[in-house]
Design an enzyme around this catalytic site. Structure first.
Site, mmCIF file in Angstrom:
data_model
loop_
_atom_site.group_PDB
_atom_site.id
_atom_site.type_symbol
_atom_site.label_atom_id
_atom_site.label_comp_id
_atom_site.label_asym_id
_atom_site.label_seq_id
_atom_site.Cartn_x
_atom_site.Cartn_y
_atom_site.Cartn_z
ATOM 1 N N ASP A 95 -1.092 17.945 2.939
ATOM 2 C CA ASP A 95 -0.556 18.717 4.061
ATOM 3 C C ASP A 95 0.685 18.109 4.696
ATOM 4 O O ASP A 95 0.991 18.378 5.851
ATOM 5 C CB ASP A 95 -1.643 18.853 5.131
ATOM 6 C CG ASP A 95 -2.149 17.490 5.614
ATOM 7 O OD1 ASP A 95 -1.527 16.471 5.269
ATOM 8 O OD2 ASP A 95 -3.159 17.454 6.341
ATOM 9 N N GLU A 117 -6.243 18.905 -3.133
ATOM 10 C CA GLU A 117 -6.817 18.910 -1.776
ATOM 11 C C GLU A 117 -6.448 20.216 -1.048
ATOM 12 O O GLU A 117 -5.961 20.232 0.076
ATOM 13 C CB GLU A 117 -6.378 17.683 -0.948
ATOM 14 C CG GLU A 117 -7.346 17.325 0.163
ATOM 15 C CD GLU A 117 -6.844 16.190 1.048
ATOM 16 O OE1 GLU A 117 -5.874 16.376 1.798
ATOM 17 O OE2 GLU A 117 -7.443 15.098 0.998
ATOM 18 N N GLU A 131 0.394 19.745 10.203
ATOM 19 C CA GLU A 131 -0.257 19.717 8.889
ATOM 20 C C GLU A 131 -1.030 20.991 8.548
ATOM 21 O O GLU A 131 -1.094 21.395 7.386
ATOM 22 C CB GLU A 131 -1.193 18.508 8.788
ATOM 23 C CG GLU A 131 -0.480 17.172 8.696
ATOM 24 C CD GLU A 131 -0.081 16.593 10.042
ATOM 25 O OE1 GLU A 131 -0.342 17.231 11.084
ATOM 26 O OE2 GLU A 131 0.510 15.497 10.060
ATOM 27 N N HIS A 212 -2.430 8.008 14.562
ATOM 28 C CA HIS A 212 -1.015 8.379 14.362
ATOM 29 C C HIS A 212 -0.726 9.854 14.545
ATOM 30 O O HIS A 212 0.416 10.287 14.357
ATOM 31 C CB HIS A 212 -0.583 7.977 12.948
ATOM 32 C CG HIS A 212 -1.246 8.800 11.874
ATOM 33 N ND1 HIS A 212 -0.753 10.013 11.463
ATOM 34 C CD2 HIS A 212 -2.366 8.599 11.157
ATOM 35 C CE1 HIS A 212 -1.543 10.504 10.519
ATOM 36 N NE2 HIS A 212 -2.528 9.671 10.319
ATOM 37 N N ARG A 214 0.463 13.417 15.455
ATOM 38 C CA ARG A 214 1.569 13.868 16.307
ATOM 39 C C ARG A 214 1.084 14.666 17.506
ATOM 40 O O ARG A 214 1.690 14.594 18.573
ATOM 41 C CB ARG A 214 2.540 14.728 15.482
ATOM 42 C CG ARG A 214 3.438 13.898 14.604
ATOM 43 C CD ARG A 214 4.194 14.738 13.596
ATOM 44 N NE ARG A 214 4.978 13.860 12.738
ATOM 45 C CZ ARG A 214 6.279 13.654 12.866
ATOM 46 N NH1 ARG A 214 6.961 14.275 13.800
ATOM 47 N NH2 ARG A 214 6.904 12.841 12.045
ATOM 48 N N HIS A 244 0.467 2.113 12.891
ATOM 49 C CA HIS A 244 1.334 2.967 12.072
ATOM 50 C C HIS A 244 2.808 2.713 12.428
ATOM 51 O O HIS A 244 3.117 2.440 13.592
ATOM 52 C CB HIS A 244 0.963 4.424 12.353
ATOM 53 C CG HIS A 244 1.517 5.410 11.369
ATOM 54 N ND1 HIS A 244 2.835 5.775 11.358
ATOM 55 C CD2 HIS A 244 0.933 6.108 10.374
ATOM 56 C CE1 HIS A 244 3.047 6.660 10.394
ATOM 57 N NE2 HIS A 244 1.899 6.880 9.783
HETATM 58 C C1 UD1 Z 1 3.169 11.716 8.111
HETATM 59 C C2 UD1 Z 1 2.576 13.094 7.845
HETATM 60 C C3 UD1 Z 1 1.115 13.131 8.220
HETATM 61 C C4 UD1 Z 1 0.339 12.027 7.556
HETATM 62 C C5 UD1 Z 1 0.993 10.717 7.931
HETATM 63 C C6 UD1 Z 1 0.267 9.610 7.215
HETATM 64 C C7 UD1 Z 1 4.025 15.005 8.074
HETATM 65 C C8 UD1 Z 1 4.522 16.059 8.977
HETATM 66 N N1 UD1 Z 1 3.240 14.100 8.630
HETATM 67 O O1 UD1 Z 1 3.274 11.541 9.523
HETATM 68 O O2 UD1 Z 1 0.573 14.370 7.787
HETATM 69 O O3 UD1 Z 1 -0.995 12.036 8.023
HETATM 70 O O4 UD1 Z 1 2.368 10.741 7.507
HETATM 71 O O5 UD1 Z 1 0.624 8.378 7.678
HETATM 72 O O6 UD1 Z 1 4.334 14.994 6.909
HETATM 73 N N2 UD1 Z 1 8.003 4.959 9.198
HETATM 74 C C9 UD1 Z 1 8.530 3.766 8.725
HETATM 75 N N3 UD1 Z 1 8.060 3.284 7.530
HETATM 76 C C10 UD1 Z 1 7.091 3.909 6.814
HETATM 77 C C11 UD1 Z 1 6.559 5.099 7.319
HETATM 78 C C12 UD1 Z 1 7.030 5.623 8.509
HETATM 79 O O7 UD1 Z 1 9.377 3.165 9.348
HETATM 80 O O8 UD1 Z 1 6.717 3.412 5.756
HETATM 81 C C13 UD1 Z 1 8.524 5.514 10.479
HETATM 82 C C14 UD1 Z 1 9.949 6.057 10.346
HETATM 83 O O9 UD1 Z 1 10.652 5.813 11.513
HETATM 84 C C15 UD1 Z 1 9.697 7.552 10.180
HETATM 85 C C16 UD1 Z 1 8.521 7.738 11.115
HETATM 86 O O10 UD1 Z 1 7.699 6.585 10.900
HETATM 87 O O11 UD1 Z 1 10.809 8.320 10.528
HETATM 88 C C17 UD1 Z 1 7.729 8.994 10.973
HETATM 89 O O12 UD1 Z 1 7.308 9.226 9.641
HETATM 90 P P1 UD1 Z 1 6.871 10.713 9.213
HETATM 91 O O13 UD1 Z 1 6.504 10.692 7.785
HETATM 92 O O14 UD1 Z 1 7.938 11.677 9.638
HETATM 93 O O15 UD1 Z 1 5.637 11.038 10.117
HETATM 94 P P2 UD1 Z 1 4.184 10.444 10.207
HETATM 95 O O16 UD1 Z 1 3.825 10.422 11.635
HETATM 96 O O17 UD1 Z 1 4.090 9.164 9.436
HETATM 97 N N1 UDP Z 2 -4.831 2.984 5.252
HETATM 98 C C1 UDP Z 2 -4.270 1.845 4.688
HETATM 99 N N2 UDP Z 2 -3.826 0.848 5.547
HETATM 100 C C2 UDP Z 2 -3.896 0.958 6.888
HETATM 101 C C3 UDP Z 2 -4.444 2.139 7.444
HETATM 102 C C4 UDP Z 2 -4.888 3.143 6.591
HETATM 103 O O1 UDP Z 2 -4.196 1.704 3.480
HETATM 104 O O2 UDP Z 2 -3.469 0.035 7.586
HETATM 105 C C5 UDP Z 2 -5.286 4.061 4.330
HETATM 106 C C6 UDP Z 2 -6.656 4.628 4.596
HETATM 107 O O3 UDP Z 2 -7.650 3.915 3.913
HETATM 108 C C7 UDP Z 2 -6.511 6.056 4.086
HETATM 109 C C8 UDP Z 2 -5.063 6.377 4.340
HETATM 110 O O4 UDP Z 2 -4.384 5.138 4.516
HETATM 111 O O5 UDP Z 2 -6.729 6.152 2.697
HETATM 112 C C9 UDP Z 2 -4.918 7.230 5.554
HETATM 113 O O6 UDP Z 2 -3.592 7.306 5.925
HETATM 114 P P1 UDP Z 2 -3.121 7.927 7.285
HETATM 115 O O7 UDP Z 2 -4.147 7.667 8.339
HETATM 116 O O8 UDP Z 2 -1.752 7.403 7.505
HETATM 117 O O9 UDP Z 2 -2.978 9.484 6.971
HETATM 118 P P2 UDP Z 2 -3.989 10.726 6.951
HETATM 119 O O10 UDP Z 2 -5.170 10.382 6.103
HETATM 120 O O11 UDP Z 2 -4.348 11.028 8.361
HETATM 121 O O12 UDP Z 2 -3.151 11.802 6.358
#
Ligand code: UD1
Ligand code: UDP
Length: 391
Positions: A95, A117, A131, A212, A214, A244
């Site tokens: 998603d 999924e 999502e 995390h 939104r 996160h």
């Molecule tokens: C995204 C997904 C969410 C998922 C989550 C898992 C969307 C809309 N949201 O949200 O569904 O559950 O990831 O974690 O797709 N950033 C870093 N390094 C990283 C990752 C993120 O610096 O490795 C920071 C960056 O500033 C980036 C921000 O996090 O711009 C947001 O990342 P983004 O993927 O847009 O949103 P998430 O809140 O992570």
């Molecule tokens: N996870 C990880 N390290 C962490 C926190 C979570 O590897 O520090 C794993 C967790 O076991 C799960 C996945 O990341 O498999 C979940 O990711 P996240 O919560 O970012 O996204 P969501 O599942 O809500 O999409």
């Protein structure tokens, strides 16, 4: 058949990792992997762990990216890639914005889409946001829908979508099973991982936290932080919170929770380390989708800081409780779960309502048009017994 798997975030990589591995060893499939880099650092950790070498790395993440900015970069870059690679099918997961944009770009080029999924729903477009919309969109344009559970398949049937629906189990249980086997087989590895948390003493209760979403930014995160700060007043708990990397999470969490002796803010853990922490936890407090599936399979008590979930199965089995994002409800529920006795960290893939560790095998067979017996969960085991309640 030339198959292009497209993913870009941590949870997608964890759940696509074992599938990509299975596809690479399936005769009749030429498997290519494209990572969008929506999560740069958190994605790379998982790619290394599952030994995935991407054929294409778009490296699209920018700091504090907007959804529309990311979406625009994804659609135009993926369009060029599809034109070059000419895949017979694109495979996406879940998603995320990556999944939605990859499916849209494929649809515009009339490339068939397979959705891993598929069918999870809360019925509320605002939660999880964005999502729920992403997932519905991908389901609409997909012709192969891999639903993890019977209830996800029923959601799809109710929407009368045109694609073929198969109940496969969730690939997260495949990933977890492989990871637990590795941890079980390697005492040295476990010791190495545990040594990263020298402050976690026997006899104290570990509360493992992730957050995390939104839709919780702002007041929701303030509440979560206040509840955690209050919980940290107890002298029998240690709270470990891998924070996160989203700046909208990092900001409030470090501002409100820094400097408390038994509240440990740590960087996102690699998957092996995080599974090990789940095994050691007394209680898991989370808003994550994947953690809701994994932690019950490890016999952990799970409290979910959300009002609704698209993963109702473990809630119905009594293994997960929705505690919302109010300070009092979070605090009361975590305190009750901390006071309940510690459960053994038993992993039984056959006890999970989400999968039996064979989802990847079913998806690979279905992609080749072979007959597939649907995943059906066994009766819940004692590890899925109800969590303690606050009232
Ligand atoms: C995204 C997904 C969410 C998922 C989550 C898992 C969307 C809309 N949201 O949200 O569904 O559950 O990831 O974690 O797709 N950033 C870093 N390094 C990283 C990752 C993120 O610096 O490795 C920071 C960056 O500033 C980036 C921000 O996090 O711009 C947001 O990342 P983004 O993927 O847009 O949103 P998430 O809140 O992570
Ligand atoms: N996870 C990880 N390290 C962490 C926190 C979570 O590897 O520090 C794993 C967790 O076991 C799960 C996945 O990341 O498999 C979940 O990711 P996240 O919560 O970012 O996204 P969501 O599942 O809500 O999409």
């Amino acid at each position: 058949m030339k198959l292009l798997s497209v993913f870009g975030t941590r949870p997608e990589a964890i759940k696509m990792g074992p599938l990509v591995h299975a596809l690479a060893h399936t005769p009749g499939i030429e498997s290519q992997v494209c990572i969008t880099g929506q999560h740069r650092a958190m994605l790379d950790q998982v790619m290394d762990l599952f030994g995935i070498r991407p054929d294409h790395d778009l490296d699209l993440m920018v700091s504090n990216q907007t959804l529309n900015g990311l979406c625009a970069r994804l659609v135009s870059t993926l369009d060029e890639l599809y034109a070059r690679v000419q895949p017979d099918r694109v495979l996406v997961h879940g998603d995320t914005t990556t999944a939605m944009a990859a499916a849209l770009a494929a649809f515009h080029r009339r490339i068939p889409v397979g959705h891993v999924e598929a069918g999870l729903r809360t019925g509320d477009l605002q939660r999880p946001w964005p999502e729920e919309m992403n997932r519905r969109f991908v389901d609409v344009v997909s012709d192969l829908l891999f639903a993890p559970t019977a209830s996800a398949a029923a959601n799809l049937a109710a929407e009368n979508l045109g694609g073929r629906v198969l109940v496969t189990g969730n690939t997260v249980i495949d990933a977890l099973a492989q990871t637990v086997r590795r941890l079980d087989a390697d005492l040295g590895l476990r010791a190495l991982l545990d040594a990263q948390f020298p402050y976690l003493a026997e006899g104290r209760k570990l509360v493992l936290v992730t957050g995390h979403r939104r839709e919780s930014f702002g007041q929701g995160f303030e509440n979560i932080c206040r509840a955690l700060a209050a919980l940290a007043q107890r002298d029998d708990v240690d709270i470990v919170y891998p924070v996160h990397l989203n700046p909208n999470v990092q900001g409030p969490v470090y501002a409100h929770l820094g400097g408390l002796a038994n509240l440990h803010l740590v960087p996102p853990q690699d998957y092996l380390g995080f599974v090990r922490l789940m095994q050691r936890a007394h209680v898991v407090l989370t808003d994550s989708g994947g953690v809701q599936e994994e932690a019950p399979a490890l016999g952990r008590r799970v409290l979910v800081m959300r009002e609704v979930t698209e993963r109702p199965e473990a809630v119905e089995a009594g293994a997960v409780r929705l505690v919302g994002t109010g300070v009092d409800s979070i605090l009361a529920e975590v305190a009750a779960a901390c006071d309940a006795p510690l459960r053994p960290a038993a992993f039984d893939p056959h006890a999970s309502p989400y999968g039996d560790g064979r989802a990847c095998e079913r998806i690979a067979a279905a992609l080749l048009g072979q007959p597939v017996a649907a995943f059906a969960p066994a009766a819940p085991s004692p590890s899925l017994s109800p969590v303690a309640t606050a009232c």
